[in-house]
Design a protein around this motif. Structure first.
Motif, PDB file in Angstrom:
ATOM      1  N   GLU A 386       0.381  -1.526   0.060  1.00 45.88           N
ATOM      2  CA  GLU A 386       0.082  -0.169  -0.017  1.00 45.88           C
ATOM      3  C   GLU A 386       0.973   1.144  -0.340  1.00 45.88           C
ATOM      4  O   GLU A 386       1.201   1.653  -0.823  1.00 45.88           O
ATOM      5  CB  GLU A 386      -0.967   0.380   1.303  1.00 45.88           C
ATOM      6  CG  GLU A 386      -1.917   1.177   1.292  1.00 45.88           C
ATOM      7  CD  GLU A 386      -2.792   1.599   2.186  1.00 45.88           C
ATOM      8  OE1 GLU A 386      -3.130   2.533   3.264  1.00 45.88           O
ATOM      9  OE2 GLU A 386      -3.089   0.395   3.037  1.00 45.88           O
ATOM     10  N   GLY A 387       1.848   1.101   0.895  1.00 47.83           N
ATOM     11  CA  GLY A 387       3.004   2.653   0.553  1.00 47.83           C
ATOM     12  C   GLY A 387       3.679   2.635  -0.812  1.00 47.83           C
ATOM     13  O   GLY A 387       3.655   4.203  -0.980  1.00 47.83           O
ATOM     14  N   LEU A 388       4.448   1.769  -1.498  1.00 54.85           N
ATOM     15  CA  LEU A 388       4.350   1.801  -2.607  1.00 54.85           C
ATOM     16  C   LEU A 388       3.374   2.150  -3.492  1.00 54.85           C
ATOM     17  O   LEU A 388       3.450   2.873  -4.355  1.00 54.85           O
ATOM     18  CB  LEU A 388       5.411   0.976  -2.951  1.00 54.85           C
ATOM     19  CG  LEU A 388       6.408   0.061  -2.200  1.00 54.85           C
ATOM     20  CD1 LEU A 388       6.698  -1.464  -2.690  1.00 54.85           C
ATOM     21  CD2 LEU A 388       7.942   0.833  -2.449  1.00 54.85           C
ATOM     22  N   ASP A 389       1.885   2.041  -3.542  1.00 55.39           N
ATOM     23  CA  ASP A 389       1.219   2.419  -4.133  1.00 55.39           C
ATOM     24  C   ASP A 389       1.051   4.078  -4.102  1.00 55.39           C
ATOM     25  O   ASP A 389       0.606   4.241  -5.409  1.00 55.39           O
ATOM     26  CB  ASP A 389       0.080   1.305  -3.838  1.00 55.39           C
ATOM     27  CG  ASP A 389      -1.110   1.716  -4.923  1.00 55.39           C
ATOM     28  OD1 ASP A 389      -0.901   2.882  -6.237  1.00 55.39           O
ATOM     29  OD2 ASP A 389      -2.431   1.688  -4.622  1.00 55.39           O
ATOM     30  N   ARG A 390       1.038   3.898  -2.761  1.00 53.51           N
ATOM     31  CA  ARG A 390       0.593   5.517  -2.375  1.00 53.51           C
ATOM     32  C   ARG A 390       1.701   6.417  -2.980  1.00 53.51           C
ATOM     33  O   ARG A 390       1.804   7.507  -3.306  1.00 53.51           O
ATOM     34  CB  ARG A 390       0.460   5.302  -0.965  1.00 53.51           C
ATOM     35  CG  ARG A 390      -0.063   7.100  -0.784  1.00 53.51           C
ATOM     36  CD  ARG A 390      -0.865   7.180   0.859  1.00 53.51           C
ATOM     37  NE  ARG A 390       0.540   6.416   1.735  1.00 53.51           N
ATOM     38  CZ  ARG A 390       0.612   5.365   2.396  1.00 53.51           C
ATOM     39  NH1 ARG A 390      -1.090   4.549   2.617  1.00 53.51           N
ATOM     40  NH2 ARG A 390       1.452   4.905   3.450  1.00 53.51           N
ATOM     41  N   ALA A 391       3.135   5.933  -2.999  1.00 57.36           N
ATOM     42  CA  ALA A 391       4.159   6.401  -3.790  1.00 57.36           C
ATOM     43  C   ALA A 391       4.483   6.769  -5.554  1.00 57.36           C
ATOM     44  O   ALA A 391       5.276   7.266  -5.731  1.00 57.36           O
ATOM     45  CB  ALA A 391       5.393   5.944  -2.617  1.00 57.36           C
ATOM     46  N   ASN A 392       2.971   6.296  -5.653  1.00 54.72           N
ATOM     47  CA  ASN A 392       3.352   5.974  -7.354  1.00 54.72           C
ATOM     48  C   ASN A 392       4.613   5.287  -7.506  1.00 54.72           C
ATOM     49  O   ASN A 392       5.189   5.768  -8.515  1.00 54.72           O
ATOM     50  CB  ASN A 392       3.190   7.607  -8.027  1.00 54.72           C
ATOM     51  CG  ASN A 392       1.436   8.419  -7.709  1.00 54.72           C
ATOM     52  OD1 ASN A 392       1.178   6.908  -7.148  1.00 54.72           O
ATOM     53  ND2 ASN A 392       1.843   9.435  -6.835  1.00 54.72           N
ATOM     54  N   ILE A 393       4.841   4.359  -6.887  1.00 57.17           N
ATOM     55  CA  ILE A 393       6.211   4.057  -6.855  1.00 57.17           C
ATOM     56  C   ILE A 393       5.868   2.190  -8.236  1.00 57.17           C
ATOM     57  O   ILE A 393       6.135   1.355  -8.700  1.00 57.17           O
ATOM     58  CB  ILE A 393       6.837   2.813  -6.392  1.00 57.17           C
ATOM     59  CG1 ILE A 393       7.266   4.765  -5.482  1.00 57.17           C
ATOM     60  CG2 ILE A 393       8.109   2.244  -6.705  1.00 57.17           C
ATOM     61  CD1 ILE A 393       8.642   3.981  -4.467  1.00 57.17           C
TER      62      ILE A 393
END
Length: 457
Positions: A386-393
């Motif tokens: 979820e953190g990677l998705d939120r960071a647009n990675i």
């Protein structure tokens, strides 16, 4: 005074509904007015051009635009929609273009916000609703209407909106349209989730009655995951990047629209092969004098940004152990994407060499795709995606497949992963994290053992 107060309250309630109905009237809309300013400026520039020169469209028309046009026009009743796709793919542009086509008749639009009080004001502006703050009945009541909080104020606005939608549907036979843009801006906590579910419950009821269609747009995956649990009439529209062929054509159209010299086709194709089919990146290279140089600069900036977000520190202190744990697990996933990309390229070269594929008819290689459950196994953690998705990675689609957020991110990851010594660096960081965790466990065990001996039996 008593009968005057009754008359005033009756007039005020009717006036609230009339004002809200004006928000859906043909013509002015706050969101559309801002988007139309740039179009009017470009149209004035085009009017100054020679009549023999072609006039190109402001935006590239995507294949999803036909569906969005029907939804905004009110021709798709009985459902509500979510536009799901990475940032910069053109979700908001498609909605605004569809609103422009109907002059915002029957449509209102507002943006989400992490602070629900700000969202309350934005929704009120879009609906032309003052939340009873402009009424004079406060002279005869002891409680301030705003004491209820943003959730109940928004519920009050939705109650009024339902009455307006019923009147509009009876008169025109078409549902009203309410667009909530960027719902991922809501905080992923109890308040944000409750607000999103509050809007979804209304969307379900109004879609069943055919009186109103809600359209949500999001860059992140978590709003879809939350709404899917109770959704029965939700239709998801996946919005992704353009193919490289369409991206090259779109870049040429953008440069012609900007009255810039059109470079040769090879230069555009090479630039597009670096940045991919993301419309936000294509608009940047279309404005540049040298498209290839602009593409390489964007890649360099993206690589530096990626390392600043999840950069590895081999001799990290225990204070940043959690951050390095997240970074190392993220690079495990990105390394898998890079390895899968290289394997796809090797398979293609073998097929061309064996004659199974013709070099002139090669299709575009899709981005590497890994199922969600397998990504959890690769990262050894279930809570970092979820953190990677939120960071647009990374990007997650409706089929729970995970891909790099864009071709540009994949190129940036390739530059880092294929650097000499990267695998050793990643292993050193993971070993360092294990050492710190082992020290913590040993310290806890020693303290616990010491306290156990000190305690009386």
């Amino acid at each position: 005074v008593f009968f005057g107060g009754i008359a005033y309250v009756a007039w005020y309630k009717k006036n609230v509904l009339d004002k809200m109905e004006l928000a859906f009237a043909r013509g002015y809309d706050p969101a559309l007015e801002l988007a139309s300013a740039a179009k009017r400026r470009n149209a004035s520039h085009q009017s100054d051009a020679s009549p023999s020169e072609p006039v190109w469209p402001e935006h590239v028309r995507r294949r999803e635009q036909d569906l969005i046009d029907r939804v905004i026009r009110g021709a798709e009743a009985g459902q509500y929609y979510m536009l799901l796709g990475p940032k910069g793919t053109g979700k908001g542009t498609m909605i605004l273009d569809a609103m422009q086509a109907v002059q915002a008749e029957g449509v209102a639009m507002c943006d989400a916000h992490p602070d629900l009080e700000v969202f309350r004001l934005r929704l009120g502006k879009a609906l032309n609703y003052e939340y009873n703050e402009d009424t004079q009945t406060g002279l005869f009541q002891r409680r301030d209407p705003r004491e209820a909080g943003p959730s109940l104020d928004i519920e009050r606005a939705l109650n009024k909106l339902e009455k307006v939608a019923l009147r509009h549907t009876q008169r025109t036979g078409r549902p009203l349209i309410l667009v909530i843009n960027n719902v991922h801006y809501f905080k992923n906590d109890d308040d944000g989730k409750n607000m999103l579910l509050q809007l979804q419950y209304r969307a379900e009821t109004w879609a069943a009655g055919g009186i109103m269609t809600l359209v949500f747009s999001t860059d992140d995956f978590w709003p879809y995951l939350l709404m899917k649990k109770v959704a029965t009439r939700l239709q998801v529209v996946a919005v992704g990047d353009l193919s490289l062929k369409d991206a090259a054509r779109a870049t040429s159209l953008m440069r012609l629209n900007m009255r810039r010299a059109l470079p040769d086709a090879v230069s555009i194709q090479e630039a597009v092969s670096v940045v991919g089919g993301r419309l936000s990146y294509l608009s940047k290279i279309a404005r540049a004098q040298d498209v290839q140089d602009a593409a390489n600069n964007i890649l360099a900036v993206e690589t530096a940004w990626l390392q600043s977000q999840i950069g590895l520190i081999p001799d990290c202190d225990d204070d940043v152990m959690d951050e390095q744990k997240w970074s190392s697990c993220s690079w495990l996933l990105l390394r898998e994407f890079v390895q899968q990309r290289r394997e796809d390229e090797r398979e293609r070269r073998k097929a061309v060499k064996s004659g199974k594929l013709s070099p002139d008819d090669l299709d575009e290689l899709p981005l590497p795709k890994i199922p969600y459950y397998k990504c959890r196994q690769i990262m050894t953690r279930p809570d970092f995606l979820e953190g990677l998705d939120r960071a647009n990675i990374i990007a997650i689609d409706v089929n729970h497949n995970v891909t790099p957020d864009s071709l540009l991110i994949l190129r940036a990851a390739q530059e880092v992963v294929e650097t000499s010594g990267f695998n050793k660096l990643l292993d050193d960081v993971r070993n360092r994290v294990d050492e710190i965790e082992s020290l913590h466990r040993t310290r806890e065990l020693t303290v616990g053992h010491f306290r156990g001996h000190m305690c009386p039996i």
